[in-house]
Design a protein around this motif. Structure first.
Motif, PDB file in Angstrom:
ATOM      1  N   ALA A  17    -121.258  71.346 -45.140  1.00  0.00           N
ATOM      2  CA  ALA A  17    -120.451  71.338 -46.363  1.00  0.00           C
ATOM      3  C   ALA A  17    -121.340  71.346 -47.596  1.00  0.00           C
ATOM      4  CB  ALA A  17    -119.537  70.120 -46.377  1.00  0.00           C
ATOM      5  N   GLY A  18    -122.426  70.526 -47.536  1.00  0.00           N
ATOM      6  CA  GLY A  18    -123.342  70.484 -48.675  1.00  0.00           C
ATOM      7  C   GLY A  18    -124.015  71.831 -48.907  1.00  0.00           C
ATOM      8  N   GLY A  19    -124.440  72.465 -47.798  1.00  0.00           N
ATOM      9  CA  GLY A  19    -125.061  73.781 -47.931  1.00  0.00           C
ATOM     10  C   GLY A  19    -124.107  74.804 -48.511  1.00  0.00           C
ATOM     11  N   TRP A  20    -122.847  74.744 -48.030  1.00  0.00           N
ATOM     12  CA  TRP A  20    -121.840  75.663 -48.548  1.00  0.00           C
ATOM     13  C   TRP A  20    -121.612  75.448 -50.042  1.00  0.00           C
ATOM     14  CZ3 TRP A  20    -116.994  74.529 -50.649  1.00  0.00           C
ATOM     15  CH2 TRP A  20    -116.154  75.636 -50.858  1.00  0.00           C
ATOM     16  N   TYR A  21    -121.503  74.146 -50.430  1.00  0.00           N
ATOM     17  CA  TYR A  21    -121.262  73.825 -51.840  1.00  0.00           C
ATOM     18  C   TYR A  21    -122.456  74.257 -52.690  1.00  0.00           C
ATOM     19  CZ  TYR A  21    -119.720  71.304 -55.977  1.00  0.00           C
ATOM     20  OH  TYR A  21    -119.317  70.992 -57.243  1.00  0.00           O
ATOM     21  N   TRP A  22    -123.684  74.017 -52.178  1.00  0.00           N
ATOM     22  CA  TRP A  22    -124.886  74.376 -52.932  1.00  0.00           C
ATOM     23  C   TRP A  22    -124.979  75.891 -53.103  1.00  0.00           C
ATOM     24  CZ3 TRP A  22    -128.038  72.232 -56.147  1.00  0.00           C
ATOM     25  CH2 TRP A  22    -129.257  72.838 -56.453  1.00  0.00           C
ATOM     26  N   GLN A  23    -124.618  76.622 -52.060  1.00  0.00           N
ATOM     27  CA  GLN A  23    -124.631  78.077 -52.146  1.00  0.00           C
ATOM     28  C   GLN A  23    -123.630  78.561 -53.181  1.00  0.00           C
ATOM     29  OE1 GLN A  23    -123.457  80.156 -48.554  1.00  0.00           O
ATOM     30  NE2 GLN A  23    -124.848  81.855 -49.007  1.00  0.00           N
ATOM     31  N   PHE A  25    -122.597  76.849 -55.739  1.00  0.00           N
ATOM     32  CA  PHE A  25    -123.124  76.440 -57.048  1.00  0.00           C
ATOM     33  C   PHE A  25    -124.184  77.428 -57.532  1.00  0.00           C
ATOM     34  CE2 PHE A  25    -126.633  74.221 -59.225  1.00  0.00           C
ATOM     35  CZ  PHE A  25    -125.999  73.941 -60.424  1.00  0.00           C
ATOM     36  N   GLN A  26    -125.102  77.798 -56.655  1.00  0.00           N
ATOM     37  CA  GLN A  26    -126.156  78.729 -57.028  1.00  0.00           C
ATOM     38  C   GLN A  26    -125.565  80.087 -57.397  1.00  0.00           C
ATOM     39  OE1 GLN A  26    -128.699  76.478 -57.583  1.00  0.00           O
ATOM     40  NE2 GLN A  26    -129.996  78.156 -56.901  1.00  0.00           N
ATOM     41  N   SER A  27    -124.550  80.497 -56.649  1.00  0.00           N
ATOM     42  CA  SER A  27    -123.897  81.766 -56.945  1.00  0.00           C
ATOM     43  C   SER A  27    -123.229  81.723 -58.310  1.00  0.00           C
ATOM     44  CB  SER A  27    -122.867  82.080 -55.859  1.00  0.00           C
ATOM     45  OG  SER A  27    -122.183  83.284 -56.166  1.00  0.00           O
ATOM     46  N   PHE A  28    -122.606  80.586 -58.644  1.00  0.00           N
ATOM     47  CA  PHE A  28    -121.989  80.416 -59.958  1.00  0.00           C
ATOM     48  C   PHE A  28    -123.036  80.457 -61.056  1.00  0.00           C
ATOM     49  CE2 PHE A  28    -121.871  77.014 -63.117  1.00  0.00           C
ATOM     50  CZ  PHE A  28    -120.879  77.483 -63.968  1.00  0.00           C
ATOM     51  N   ALA A  29    -124.138  79.732 -60.872  1.00  0.00           N
ATOM     52  CA  ALA A  29    -125.143  79.581 -61.924  1.00  0.00           C
ATOM     53  C   ALA A  29    -125.789  80.894 -62.305  1.00  0.00           C
ATOM     54  CB  ALA A  29    -126.213  78.577 -61.483  1.00  0.00           C
ATOM     55  N   ASP A  30    -125.946  81.793 -61.343  1.00  0.00           N
ATOM     56  CA  ASP A  30    -126.712  83.018 -61.584  1.00  0.00           C
ATOM     57  C   ASP A  30    -125.873  84.290 -61.509  1.00  0.00           C
ATOM     58  OD1 ASP A  30    -129.235  81.673 -61.921  1.00  0.00           O
ATOM     59  OD2 ASP A  30    -129.189  81.282 -59.759  1.00  0.00           O
ATOM     60  N   ALA A  31    -124.565  84.137 -61.529  1.00  0.00           N
ATOM     61  CA  ALA A  31    -123.679  85.300 -61.549  1.00  0.00           C
ATOM     62  C   ALA A  31    -123.242  85.582 -62.984  1.00  0.00           C
ATOM     63  CB  ALA A  31    -122.456  85.050 -60.672  1.00  0.00           C
ATOM     64  N   PRO A  32    -123.164  86.844 -63.391  1.00  0.00           N
ATOM     65  CA  PRO A  32    -122.739  87.174 -64.751  1.00  0.00           C
ATOM     66  C   PRO A  32    -121.343  86.623 -65.051  1.00  0.00           C
ATOM     67  CG  PRO A  32    -123.690  89.089 -63.682  1.00  0.00           C
ATOM     68  CD  PRO A  32    -123.528  88.040 -62.617  1.00  0.00           C
ATOM     69  N   LEU A  33    -121.185  86.127 -66.278  1.00  0.00           N
ATOM     70  CA  LEU A  33    -119.873  85.658 -66.708  1.00  0.00           C
ATOM     71  C   LEU A  33    -118.927  86.845 -66.812  1.00  0.00           C
ATOM     72  CD1 LEU A  33    -120.925  83.127 -69.491  1.00  0.00           C
ATOM     73  CD2 LEU A  33    -119.736  82.568 -67.365  1.00  0.00           C
ATOM     74  N   ALA A  34    -117.715  86.665 -66.324  1.00  0.00           N
ATOM     75  CA  ALA A  34    -116.721  87.740 -66.353  1.00  0.00           C
ATOM     76  C   ALA A  34    -115.916  87.695 -67.647  1.00  0.00           C
ATOM     77  CB  ALA A  34    -115.788  87.613 -65.158  1.00  0.00           C
ATOM     78  N   GLY A  35    -115.624  88.868 -68.177  1.00  0.00           N
ATOM     79  CA  GLY A  35    -114.767  88.955 -69.358  1.00  0.00           C
ATOM     80  C   GLY A  35    -115.496  88.953 -70.679  1.00  0.00           C
ATOM     81  N   ASP A  66    -115.538  76.629 -62.527  1.00  0.00           N
ATOM     82  CA  ASP A  66    -115.418  75.196 -62.280  1.00  0.00           C
ATOM     83  C   ASP A  66    -116.201  74.381 -63.316  1.00  0.00           C
ATOM     84  OD1 ASP A  66    -115.481  72.591 -61.227  1.00  0.00           O
ATOM     85  OD2 ASP A  66    -115.279  73.352 -59.176  1.00  0.00           O
ATOM     86  N   ARG A  67    -115.501  73.467 -64.017  1.00  0.00           N
ATOM     87  CA  ARG A  67    -116.144  72.605 -65.006  1.00  0.00           C
ATOM     88  C   ARG A  67    -117.222  71.750 -64.372  1.00  0.00           C
ATOM     89  NH1 ARG A  67    -114.895  67.324 -66.256  1.00  0.00           N
ATOM     90  NH2 ARG A  67    -115.508  66.576 -68.349  1.00  0.00           N
ATOM     91  N   LEU A  68    -117.018  71.298 -63.130  1.00  0.00           N
ATOM     92  CA  LEU A  68    -118.004  70.463 -62.450  1.00  0.00           C
ATOM     93  C   LEU A  68    -119.314  71.211 -62.255  1.00  0.00           C
ATOM     94  CD1 LEU A  68    -118.509  67.715 -61.128  1.00  0.00           C
ATOM     95  CD2 LEU A  68    -117.671  68.668 -58.970  1.00  0.00           C
ATOM     96  N   TYR A  69    -119.209  72.496 -61.948  1.00  0.00           N
ATOM     97  CA  TYR A  69    -120.416  73.297 -61.812  1.00  0.00           C
ATOM     98  C   TYR A  69    -121.201  73.329 -63.124  1.00  0.00           C
ATOM     99  CZ  TYR A  69    -118.950  75.242 -57.273  1.00  0.00           C
ATOM    100  OH  TYR A  69    -118.603  75.413 -55.966  1.00  0.00           O
ATOM    101  N   TRP A  70    -120.499  73.501 -64.235  1.00  0.00           N
ATOM    102  CA  TRP A  70    -121.163  73.536 -65.543  1.00  0.00           C
ATOM    103  C   TRP A  70    -121.882  72.212 -65.823  1.00  0.00           C
ATOM    104  CZ3 TRP A  70    -121.929  77.475 -68.919  1.00  0.00           C
ATOM    105  CH2 TRP A  70    -121.192  78.653 -68.730  1.00  0.00           C
ATOM    106  N   GLN A  71    -121.210  71.097 -65.499  1.00  0.00           N
ATOM    107  CA  GLN A  71    -121.833  69.791 -65.738  1.00  0.00           C
ATOM    108  C   GLN A  71    -123.083  69.616 -64.891  1.00  0.00           C
ATOM    109  OE1 GLN A  71    -118.369  67.333 -64.891  1.00  0.00           O
ATOM    110  NE2 GLN A  71    -118.113  66.887 -67.090  1.00  0.00           N
ATOM    111  N   LEU A  72    -122.992  70.024 -63.623  1.00  0.00           N
ATOM    112  CA  LEU A  72    -124.143  69.919 -62.731  1.00  0.00           C
ATOM    113  C   LEU A  72    -125.284  70.805 -63.213  1.00  0.00           C
ATOM    114  CD1 LEU A  72    -125.423  68.869 -60.122  1.00  0.00           C
ATOM    115  CD2 LEU A  72    -124.272  70.733 -58.891  1.00  0.00           C
ATOM    116  N   LEU A  73    -124.951  72.032 -63.643  1.00  0.00           N
ATOM    117  CA  LEU A  73    -125.967  72.963 -64.111  1.00  0.00           C
ATOM    118  C   LEU A  73    -126.600  72.473 -65.416  1.00  0.00           C
ATOM    119  CD1 LEU A  73    -127.394  75.651 -63.665  1.00  0.00           C
ATOM    120  CD2 LEU A  73    -125.530  76.786 -64.915  1.00  0.00           C
TER     121      LEU A  73
END
Length: 350
Positions: A17-23, A25-35, A66-73
């Protein structure tokens, strides 16, 4: 199932689960913002936090996720609690990580404004009024009030702002740019004056600035600046009038309609160097560094006159005697008339 096997399964599930969540998160952090729209930007005002930033992005129809992703990043990048005020570019392909790092480091949008060589104070103020997003604080000020606001009460504004390109950011004002351009001119003028050639007929830096402004307006080719300065310096030394059209035009002010007549040359104003000796009372334009250098380092020679060649090159014919100058003027008139005739014939044949 014994307790050890159960614990092992729980640990394995947590790791997966942690690996899935981390993956994710990493995908969110380095993916272009849409819109993100073309040329979009984000403005961070004083007191804005991450939640306000996210609301601003969503108001621009940008998917924030996800707001949580932004806080973590934000914690991971060190941007948490360190968002700097300013405007940030939202170029195509920008990622959440890149945006947070930009806000952490204050990499704001920097725009540019160029003061053009040869502008006068009216040109400069009119250009500033047309700059989008630049705070307009001097629009209703007179020139005298403007100089007072700049901390130079009583100083004539003409020629006091160095032609150069200045970077500015959202939140800056026209007065901010003018302060920098004024300080830059002070520095450039001081440097030119301290390194000046010997035996100049100039009493102070202000006289050098005035001469440089005339050189700026008379020069069509950069390589001729020092030659033109030399002509004027020699005239000043022997008490000969400068007789330069740009000073007459400046003295005409708003009555100048693009053409100078013989009567204009004969009409006395403080700036008419055909009717008055010496330099005009103030500069007539904004001289660049090259013109300042030419005015304080004029070329040696014996020329007292110059006239345009009229061949489209922007260059001049320099003469040491009035007879030679008159011949050069006749050559110019002939070339001008021949060119005008050719243009009329070419238009008639179309």
């Amino acid at each position: 199932m014994n307790a050890r096997r159960l614990l092992l399964l729980v640990v394995l599930a947590a790791v997966v689960a942690g690996g899935w969540y981390w993956q994710r998160f990493q995908s969110f952090a380095d993916a272009p913002l849409a819109g993100v729209a073309a040329d979009a930007s984000l403005v961070v005002d004083r007191g804005d936090n991450l939640d306000k930033v996210l609301r601003t992005l969503r108001a621009q129809r940008i998917a924030t996720g996800d707001r949580l992703y932004w806080q973590l990043l934000a914690r991971q990048t060190g941007a948490a609690g360190r968002l700097q005020v300013g405007e940030y570019a939202l170029g195509a392909g920008i990622t959440p990580r890149e945006l947070l790092l930009a806000m952490r480091d204050g990499k704001v949008v920097r725009r540019k404004f160029t003061v053009v060589e040869g502008w006068n104070i009216r040109d400069l103020r009119a250009a500033l009024r047309k700059v989008p997003l630049l705070a307009q604080t001097t629009e209703t000020m007179s020139d005298a009030a403007l100089m007072q606001a700049l901390g130079h009460a009583g100083q004539h504004p003409e020629g006091r702002f160095l032609p150069e390109t200045y970077a500015w950011v959202r939140g800056d004002s026209d007065l901010d740019l003018l302060k920098r351009a004024h300080a830059a001119m002070d520095t450039a003028l001081e440097a030119a004056w301290l390194s000046r050639a010997e035996d100049l007929p100039l009493d102070n830096p202000d006289a050098a600035l005035t001469l440089a402004s005339i050189v700026e307006k008379e020069t069509g080719v950069a390589a001729e600046r020092a030659q033109i300065a030399g002509v004027f310096v020699r005239r000043l030394k022997i008490g000969m009038r400068l007789q330069t059209d740009p000073t007459v035009i400046y003295g005409m002010g708003s009555s100048y309609a693009g053409n100078i007549r013989r009567s204009d040359l004969q009409t006395d104003t403080p700036y008419n160097t055909y009717t008055r000796n010496g330099l005009p009372p103030t500069p007539i334009a904004m001289p660049g560094k090259a013109a300042l250098h030419a005015a304080t380092h004029p070329a040696a020679g014996d020329a007292l006159y110059f006239v345009a060649l009229g061949d489209g090159s922007g260059r001049h014919a320099f003469s040491a005697s009035l007879d030679a100058h008159n011949t050069a003027v006749r050559d110019y008139v002939q070339r001008y008339r021949a060119q005008a005739r050719a243009e009329r014939e070419g238009a008639a044949s179309k």
